[in-house]
Design an enzyme around this catalytic site. Structure first.
Site, PDB file in Angstrom:
ATOM      1  N   HIS A 102      -9.213  -4.320  -1.507  1.00 32.52           N
ATOM      2  CA  HIS A 102      -8.329  -3.472  -0.955  1.00 32.52           C
ATOM      3  C   HIS A 102      -8.480  -2.076  -0.689  1.00 32.52           C
ATOM      4  O   HIS A 102      -8.555  -1.315   0.257  1.00 32.52           O
ATOM      5  CB  HIS A 102      -6.997  -3.574  -1.691  1.00 32.52           C
ATOM      6  CG  HIS A 102      -5.638  -2.938  -1.057  1.00 32.52           C
ATOM      7  ND1 HIS A 102      -4.512  -3.475  -0.359  1.00 32.52           N
ATOM      8  CD2 HIS A 102      -5.569  -1.420  -0.859  1.00 32.52           C
ATOM      9  CE1 HIS A 102      -3.916  -2.483   0.098  1.00 32.52           C
ATOM     10  NE2 HIS A 102      -4.413  -1.130  -0.204  1.00 32.52           N
ATOM     11  N   GLU A 103      -9.248  -1.553  -1.836  1.00 31.30           N
ATOM     12  CA  GLU A 103      -9.549  -0.084  -2.222  1.00 31.30           C
ATOM     13  C   GLU A 103     -10.794   0.272  -1.439  1.00 31.30           C
ATOM     14  O   GLU A 103     -10.941   1.224  -0.756  1.00 31.30           O
ATOM     15  CB  GLU A 103      -9.846   0.392  -3.679  1.00 31.30           C
ATOM     16  CG  GLU A 103      -8.324   0.376  -4.220  1.00 31.30           C
ATOM     17  CD  GLU A 103      -7.486   1.238  -3.458  1.00 31.30           C
ATOM     18  OE1 GLU A 103      -7.519   2.482  -3.453  1.00 31.30           O
ATOM     19  OE2 GLU A 103      -6.248   0.622  -2.800  1.00 31.30           O
TER      20      GLU A 103
ATOM     21  N   HIS B   6     -10.087   0.725   2.136  1.00 32.96           N
ATOM     22  CA  HIS B   6      -9.466   1.818   2.477  1.00 32.96           C
ATOM     23  C   HIS B   6     -10.934   3.326   2.737  1.00 32.96           C
ATOM     24  O   HIS B   6     -10.686   3.911   3.619  1.00 32.96           O
ATOM     25  CB  HIS B   6      -8.802   2.805   1.523  1.00 32.96           C
ATOM     26  CG  HIS B   6      -7.395   2.242   1.489  1.00 32.96           C
ATOM     27  ND1 HIS B   6      -6.608   2.869   2.396  1.00 32.96           N
ATOM     28  CD2 HIS B   6      -6.537   1.762   0.471  1.00 32.96           C
ATOM     29  CE1 HIS B   6      -5.471   2.158   2.093  1.00 32.96           C
ATOM     30  NE2 HIS B   6      -5.499   1.647   0.933  1.00 32.96           N
TER      31      HIS B   6
ATOM     32  N   CYS C 206       0.758  -1.248   0.017  1.00 32.65           N
ATOM     33  CA  CYS C 206      -0.001  -0.077   0.157  1.00 32.65           C
ATOM     34  C   CYS C 206       0.818   1.162   0.080  1.00 32.65           C
ATOM     35  O   CYS C 206       1.879   1.434   0.676  1.00 32.65           O
ATOM     36  CB  CYS C 206      -0.830  -0.013   1.158  1.00 32.65           C
ATOM     37  SG  CYS C 206      -2.014   1.390   1.308  1.00 32.65           S
TER      38      CYS C 206
HETATM   39 NI    NI Z   1      -3.839   0.811   0.004  1.00 36.96          NI
END
Ligand code: NI
Length: 169
Positions: free
Chosen positions: A146-147, A150, A104
């Site tokens: 993954h996004e 966030h 990341c």
């Molecule tokens: Ni990330």
């Protein structure tokens, strides 16, 4: 870097509280300033040779992510396209999972193995405000998952099954 404006977007690091906040949905249709921000997010992602970037990582606690899609064959990755997803929602995920190494931009000194669903169906709005529903699998599913994490204040280190050694800075 192509545009001067993208130069002023800084990547926030691990301990910044914005990375731990639940991001706010964007009002639609996007304002022209928000459309420009979406393009800057893609530009900045490529500037770092990265494949994913979320708005909170540059200090905007908004539900917007820059993603890339790839054709993966015989471990060869061919870039297909970039997609900015506005207000993305996970519709469904597969029971089947896969484990892969993730990193990341907000924690560039560490990587680790994360187990995620192998497929995800996601709905989102594109930059022009059109509603899209798509299914992604493999590497492309990892990017989306993954996004979206966030946007919910979750970092991949919260999910690592095995962390690799941190770099010494
Ligand atoms: Ni990330």
């Amino acid at each position: 870097m192509n545009s001067l404006k993208a130069k002023f977007l800084l990547i926030l690091w691990e301990n910044n509280p914005i990375l731990r906040a639940v991001a706010e949905p964007l009002a639609l249709p996007l304002t022209s300033a928000m459309k420009e921000f979406a393009h800057l997010l893609i530009e900045l992602m490529w500037e770092y040779d990265w494949v994913w970037l979320a708005a909170p990582q540059v200090g905007r606690s908004l539900r917007m992510i820059a993603t890339t899609q790839w054709k993966v064959k015989d471990e060869k990755y061919t870039h297909l396209w970039d997609t900015v997803m506005i207000n993305p929602e996970i519709v469904s995920v597969s029971d089947k999972t896969l484990v892969s190494e993730e990193g990341c931009l907000s924690l560039p000194w560490i990587s680790g193995y994360v187990e995620r669903p192998a497929e995800v169906t996601v709905s989102f709005f594109d930059i022009d405000g059109k509603k899209v529903k798509k299914k992604y699998s493999g590497f492309n599913a990892i990017i989306v998952l993954h996004e979206i994490d966030h946007l919910n204040g979750i970092l991949f280190i919260d999910k690592t099954t095995k962390e690799l050694p941190r770099w010494e800075l």
